[in-house]
Design a protein around this motif. Structure first.
Motif, PDB file in Angstrom:
ATOM      1  N   LEU A   1       2.230  -5.013  14.166  1.00  8.70           N
ATOM      2  CA  LEU A   1       2.964  -4.509  12.996  1.00  8.70           C
ATOM      3  C   LEU A   1       3.746  -3.222  13.284  1.00  8.70           C
ATOM      4  O   LEU A   1       4.827  -3.015  12.727  1.00  8.70           O
ATOM      5  CB  LEU A   1       1.990  -4.278  11.824  1.00  8.70           C
ATOM      6  N   PHE A   2       3.207  -2.377  14.163  1.00  8.03           N
ATOM      7  CA  PHE A   2       3.838  -1.053  14.345  1.00  8.03           C
ATOM      8  C   PHE A   2       4.734  -0.973  15.572  1.00  8.03           C
ATOM      9  O   PHE A   2       5.334   0.071  15.830  1.00  8.03           O
ATOM     10  CB  PHE A   2       2.745   0.021  14.393  1.00  8.03           C
ATOM     11  N   GLU A   3       4.827  -2.059  16.323  1.00 12.03           N
ATOM     12  CA  GLU A   3       5.634  -2.048  17.548  1.00 12.03           C
ATOM     13  C   GLU A   3       7.091  -1.740  17.232  1.00 12.03           C
ATOM     14  O   GLU A   3       7.708  -2.399  16.392  1.00 12.03           O
ATOM     15  CB  GLU A   3       5.574  -3.412  18.248  1.00 12.03           C
TER      16      GLU A   3
ATOM     17  N   ALA B   1       6.248   0.842   8.288  1.00  8.06           N
ATOM     18  CA  ALA B   1       6.089  -0.573   8.634  1.00  8.06           C
ATOM     19  C   ALA B   1       5.238  -1.192   7.560  1.00  8.06           C
ATOM     20  O   ALA B   1       4.403  -0.519   6.969  1.00  8.06           O
ATOM     21  CB  ALA B   1       5.416  -0.717   9.991  1.00  8.06           C
ATOM     22  N   GLY B   2       5.429  -2.450   7.319  1.00  8.58           N
ATOM     23  CA  GLY B   2       4.621  -3.105   6.304  1.00  8.58           C
ATOM     24  C   GLY B   2       5.209  -4.461   6.011  1.00  8.58           C
ATOM     25  O   GLY B   2       6.245  -4.847   6.576  1.00  8.58           O
ATOM     26  N   THR B   3       4.550  -5.187   5.155  1.00  8.51           N
ATOM     27  CA  THR B   3       5.074  -6.469   4.685  1.00  8.51           C
ATOM     28  C   THR B   3       4.802  -6.472   3.189  1.00  8.51           C
ATOM     29  O   THR B   3       4.236  -5.510   2.662  1.00  8.51           O
ATOM     30  CB  THR B   3       4.363  -7.676   5.326  1.00  8.51           C
ATOM     31  N   GLU B   4       5.185  -7.540   2.488  1.00 11.20           N
ATOM     32  CA  GLU B   4       4.901  -7.565   1.057  1.00 11.20           C
ATOM     33  C   GLU B   4       3.491  -8.110   0.772  1.00 11.20           C
ATOM     34  O   GLU B   4       3.100  -8.254  -0.377  1.00 11.20           O
ATOM     35  CB  GLU B   4       5.993  -8.319   0.281  1.00 11.20           C
TER      36      GLU B   4
ATOM     37  N   SER C   1      -4.294  -3.577  10.574  1.00 10.36           N
ATOM     38  CA  SER C   1      -3.313  -3.703  11.653  1.00 10.36           C
ATOM     39  C   SER C   1      -3.487  -2.578  12.678  1.00 10.36           C
ATOM     40  O   SER C   1      -3.367  -2.798  13.888  1.00 10.36           O
ATOM     41  CB  SER C   1      -1.888  -3.672  11.091  1.00 10.36           C
ATOM     42  N   LEU C   2      -3.807  -1.377  12.186  1.00 11.38           N
ATOM     43  CA  LEU C   2      -4.032  -0.260  13.110  1.00 11.38           C
ATOM     44  C   LEU C   2      -5.266  -0.530  13.971  1.00 11.38           C
ATOM     45  O   LEU C   2      -5.244  -0.333  15.194  1.00 11.38           O
ATOM     46  CB  LEU C   2      -4.200   1.049  12.320  1.00 11.38           C
ATOM     47  N   ALA C   3      -6.343  -1.015  13.345  1.00 14.63           N
ATOM     48  CA  ALA C   3      -7.562  -1.322  14.103  1.00 14.63           C
ATOM     49  C   ALA C   3      -7.276  -2.379  15.170  1.00 14.63           C
ATOM     50  O   ALA C   3      -7.683  -2.245  16.332  1.00 14.63           O
ATOM     51  CB  ALA C   3      -8.666  -1.811  13.151  1.00 14.63           C
ATOM     52  N   ARG C   4      -6.529  -3.402  14.796  1.00 10.38           N
ATOM     53  CA  ARG C   4      -6.197  -4.457  15.769  1.00 10.38           C
ATOM     54  C   ARG C   4      -5.387  -3.890  16.933  1.00 10.38           C
ATOM     55  O   ARG C   4      -5.633  -4.214  18.098  1.00 10.38           O
ATOM     56  CB  ARG C   4      -5.339  -5.540  15.101  1.00 10.38           C
ATOM     57  N   ALA C   5      -4.388  -3.065  16.601  1.00 14.17           N
ATOM     58  CA  ALA C   5      -3.505  -2.530  17.643  1.00 14.17           C
ATOM     59  C   ALA C   5      -4.287  -1.635  18.595  1.00 14.17           C
ATOM     60  O   ALA C   5      -4.080  -1.676  19.814  1.00 14.17           O
ATOM     61  CB  ALA C   5      -2.349  -1.751  17.005  1.00 14.17           C
ATOM     62  N   LEU C   6      -5.225  -0.826  18.061  1.00 12.14           N
ATOM     63  CA  LEU C   6      -5.980   0.086  18.923  1.00 12.14           C
ATOM     64  C   LEU C   6      -7.002  -0.667  19.757  1.00 12.14           C
ATOM     65  O   LEU C   6      -7.283  -0.309  20.900  1.00 12.14           O
ATOM     66  CB  LEU C   6      -6.641   1.176  18.082  1.00 12.14           C
TER      67      LEU C   6
END
Ligand SMILES: NC(=O)c1ccc[n+]([C@@H]2O[C@H](COP(=O)([O-])OP(=O)(O)OC[C@H]3O[C@@H](n4cnc5c(N)ncnc54)[C@H](OP(=O)(O)O)[C@@H]3O)[C@@H](O)[C@H]2O)c1
Ligand SMILES: NC(=O)c1ccc[n+]([C@@H]2O[C@H](COP(=O)([O-])OP(=O)(O)OC[C@H]3O[C@@H](n4cnc5c(N)ncnc54)[C@H](OP(=O)(O)O)[C@@H]3O)[C@@H](O)[C@H]2O)c1
Lengths: 286, 286
Positions: A139-141, A125-128, A17-22
């Motif tokens: 995810l981090f917004e 932040a996270g999901t199950e 998710s971090l890679a996608r956001a960046l």
């Protein structure tokens, strides 16, 4: 901020998710992913989450300007010691672990001369779900990311990691390692322990089929977090053991008091506990 | 099935939603609502949930063919004794209380010659809101309604109440009073007790502001049920006291075992509890 080469060690839910956001924020020229299993890395490449991958951790960090360690807590020590000889002298290292004292201790032990450029971090932040397939750019917004910089941490490294997370849409705050671990034990780790334990109690009951058949919406919400990755939560329980046991003891004392009030039909006491809790919950959820 | 005159005593979330659902299904000629506060009844009329209202409970049930008692558990006994002299000899009486042994005991005490037409019922559906403004016609769709008919209950009365609930889109099942109270203690009452107690523990902590500030999505879901009406849950805890204390004792024993495993770093034990719970939860949620 512009990062020439970003290495993501552990391209799972959080690393992915971090890679996608960046990538979405266009702040990296090149993202290299690293993991142990080829299929997850191939999927990450196919999904456009990373530009290259390798299973060789030394190769992954060589020439990287920023290294994000997004592996399970139980793998942090081994990853730190594997990357140490391959890190560029200017490389900034950060992690995403859900508990911080254990990761910091392992960084002290294994990062050696790179410790001053290590910035401990934890995105709230996270999901199950787990794995790169569950990752998504938003995810981090509007979520918070806690940094717990050390006395040794270069302020410029902290500033860069702050910017990096801000590019994902998160709000970055600083906290001490100890305070982080206490706050997270109360708001995240203990709730997971309770949810797992309750579902397990019910699953061991003789009429468990009926039990689950008649469970409704409230139960579904209450126990959603018991669907999380058992291994990850095992790691967290061991990594943040003392803070969790501390808040669990407080919870047990309060629960015993409530049980006592129920047993003795102490209406005023029951009502005051429930009302105080509802007020706090309603205030929290805005 | 066609009901000439339906009386709803307590036009709140449950009573209001039932009235709406039965109106939508066009199975009642006339719905009369009863409560203590005029403003709630006026709102119910304005929303089209009921056709008339009265605050006089004897007047509400006079000439009613079906009487639904949808008041808080703590009000059941007084409502039963108030309606007894005014009920028509053919009137069928049913309730919606979340615990059944206490309601049944009160029916035995107060319904007298009408007991044979009393069908205890509990719709397994709800939200954390209260009052007629929170009611909606689809609340019971695809949800279960548990009937706990007594040895004395006329099968025709049970058949009619079954049909009535089926018209709301619910699935109706029968169960013994004792079994109902055990199953609900485990799947609904204990989770509410735990959620209230956890939020209360956190709300009493010194750094509670920070605590709630850093609580994320999992915590929000886990504690949603602690936003429920404190008075209603107080009533449920007292009404189903022994079943709740029984399952709470089992939970406490299991939680102590888990805490012990965390304290001693017993990885295999922690993992087996978490994995068993995740499996049960995933199976439950389909
Ligand atoms: N999930 C959450 O809600 C959440 C929230 C905040 C923080 N965190 C933290 O984020 C970290 C990762 O969690 P996650 O949820 O993203 O887990 P995940 O989806 O399972 O991802 C972890 C990734 O790490 C890789 N990995 C494991 N061991 C490795 C090693 N020795 N070397 C290289 N790669 C390795 C795994 O791939 P291979 O198996 O192929 O190696 C996997 O892709 C954990 O420290 C966790 O505490 C999680
Ligand atoms: N909420 C849930 O999730 C849920 C689910 C299943 C079953 N139940 C059961 O449903 C019942 C009602 O709960 P609810 O959630 O619908 O509560 P609610 O929204 O507060 O409604 C209760 C209604 O009863 C009326 N009332 C109270 N005392 C009364 C009396 N002595 N005579 C006449 N009316 C009276 C109240 O109006 P006034 O104050 O104006 O009298 C109110 O409109 C409870 O027995 C509960 O256990 C609730």
């Amino acid at each position: 901020m512009f990062i020439q080469r970003l290495a993501i060690l552990g391209v799972g839910l959080i690393g992915g998710s971090l890679a996608r956001a960046l990538k979405r924020a266009q702040v990296c020229a090149e993202v290299i992913g690293c993991g142990r299993q080829l299929d997850n890395l191939q999927e990450a490449l196919r999904l456009g989450v990373i530009d290259h991958y390798t299973t060789d951790i030394a190769e992954a960090v060589r020439d990287a300007d920023v290294v994000v360690v997004a592996v399970p807590l139980g793998q942090m020590a081994s990853v730190f010691s594997s990357i140490r000889p391959a890190l560029a002298p200017h490389a900034i290292i950060t992690d995403v672990g859900s508990a911080k004292a254990s990761v910091v201790e392992e960084a002290y032990q294994h990062l050696g001369e790179h410790l001053g450029r290590f910035v401990p971090a934890h995105p709230i932040a996270g999901t199950e779900k787990s794995g790169v397939a569950a990752s998504f750019a938003s995810l981090f917004e509007n979520r918070r990311v806690i940094l717990t910089p050390l006395a040794e941490t270069d302020p410029q490294a902290t500033a860069l990691v702050t910017q990096l997370w801000q590019h994902t849409g998160a709000e970055v705050v600083n906290m001490s390692v100890e305070h982080h671990d206490e706050v997270l034990a109360a708001t995240s780790h203990l709730p997971h322990v309770l949810a797992y334990s309750l579902v397990d109690t019910l699953a061991q009951m003789e009429d468990r089929r009926e039990i689950f058949r008649f469970a409704a919406g409230g139960f579904r919400d209450f126990t959603r977090i018991a669907s999380s990755d058992p291994k990850m939560w095992h790691d967290i329980c061991l990594a943040n053991r003392s803070a969790i046991l501390h808040v669990l003891a407080q919870f047990n004392a309060d629960l015993a008091e409530l049980a006592d009030a129920i047993e003795h039909g102490d209406s005023a006491h029951i009502l005051s506990i429930f009302s105080r809790a509802k007020m706090a919950r309603d205030k929290f959820s805005g």
